[in-house]
Write a protein that holds these residues in place. Structure first.
Motif: not given
Length: 233
Positions: A53-56, A145-149, A175-185
């Motif tokens: 999981x990748x979470x900000x 705050x963001x979630x990168x599925x 709630x303003x947490x974004x679900x964003x496309x995963x570009x890399x970590x």
């Protein structure tokens, strides 16, 4: 990892100030009202032996520290997500103009802790999902705050969970947490890794992140482990 003596500049996640100044003023995040965050209704099991999981959620020191204390988590690495590899460095990301968020990559055993449970922990103790582009004393798009599925399954779990929490009115503000496309970590510099564990007495950690660890222990006692899993054991 070299400790930061008081005579040097203290790096408060995105805020560079002299250590004596930091000690002399409040570094505490605004106190959040206690909220009851329900478990996700949609949390499909994953038969795989490992999941990522990748979470900000603001400064990665605290987010990493929280998940390092969760049973079933095999590693939690501080880093940058949401932007390109070319400018994935602390100096560049701190400008707030690279598109990155300070994020944490969590590798875990889905048989011990589910993806949905990790999101519940995130919304319960790790971050305030109602503040746009800031957490506590840290301001800028890099602290959103963001979630990168990492898969369509994770995307669906995250989307349904945010909708569930919004419909339940868990918070008075949206709630303003974004679900964003995963570009890399991109892993952060070595001095950022395990920062909460290595510097438990820093003013920033005491004020902003130690309360999160205490809240994790109270809210999720069955999942809490006292000894963190570190990047550099």
């Amino acid at each position: 990892m070299k400790a930061f003596p008081c005579s040097l500049v203290f790096l408060a996640c995105g805020l560079a100030v002299a250590a004596p100044v930091l000690e002399s003023r409040s570094t505490a995040a605004p106190q959040r009202a206690a909220v009851q965050v329900p478990a996700p209704l949609h949390d499909s099991p994953n038969p795989a032996g490992s999941e990522t999981a990748v979470i900000a959620g603001g400064c990665f020191w605290g987010i990493q520290g929280v998940y390092q204390h969760v049973k079933g988590v095999r590693s939690a690495v501080s880093g940058y997500s949401g932007g390109d590899r070319t400018n994935a460095s602390y100096a560049a990301v701190a400008s707030g103009r690279t598109g990155h968020a300070e994020a944490v990559r969590i590798t875990f055993d889905p048989a011990q802790v589910s993806y949905g449970k990790l999101l519940q922990i995130f919304f319960t103790v790790a971050a305030d999902p109602t503040t746009r582009d800031f957490q506590g004393p840290d301001h800028g798009t890099q602290y959103r705050t963001a979630i990168f599925p990492q898969s369509p399954r994770q995307q669906e779990i995250a989307r349904r969970y945010i909708d569930q929490l919004a419909a339940a009115g868990v918070w008075k503000r949206p709630i303003v947490t974004r679900i964003e496309p995963f570009k890399g970590f991109y892993p952060a510099e070595a001095y950022h890794q395990d920062f909460l564990t290595l510097h438990p007495d820093s003013a920033y950690i005491r004020a902003n992140d130690q309360p999160k660890i205490a809240a994790l222990k109270r809210a999720f006692p069955a999942l809490y482990r006292s000894t963190p899993v570190l990047v550099r054991p």
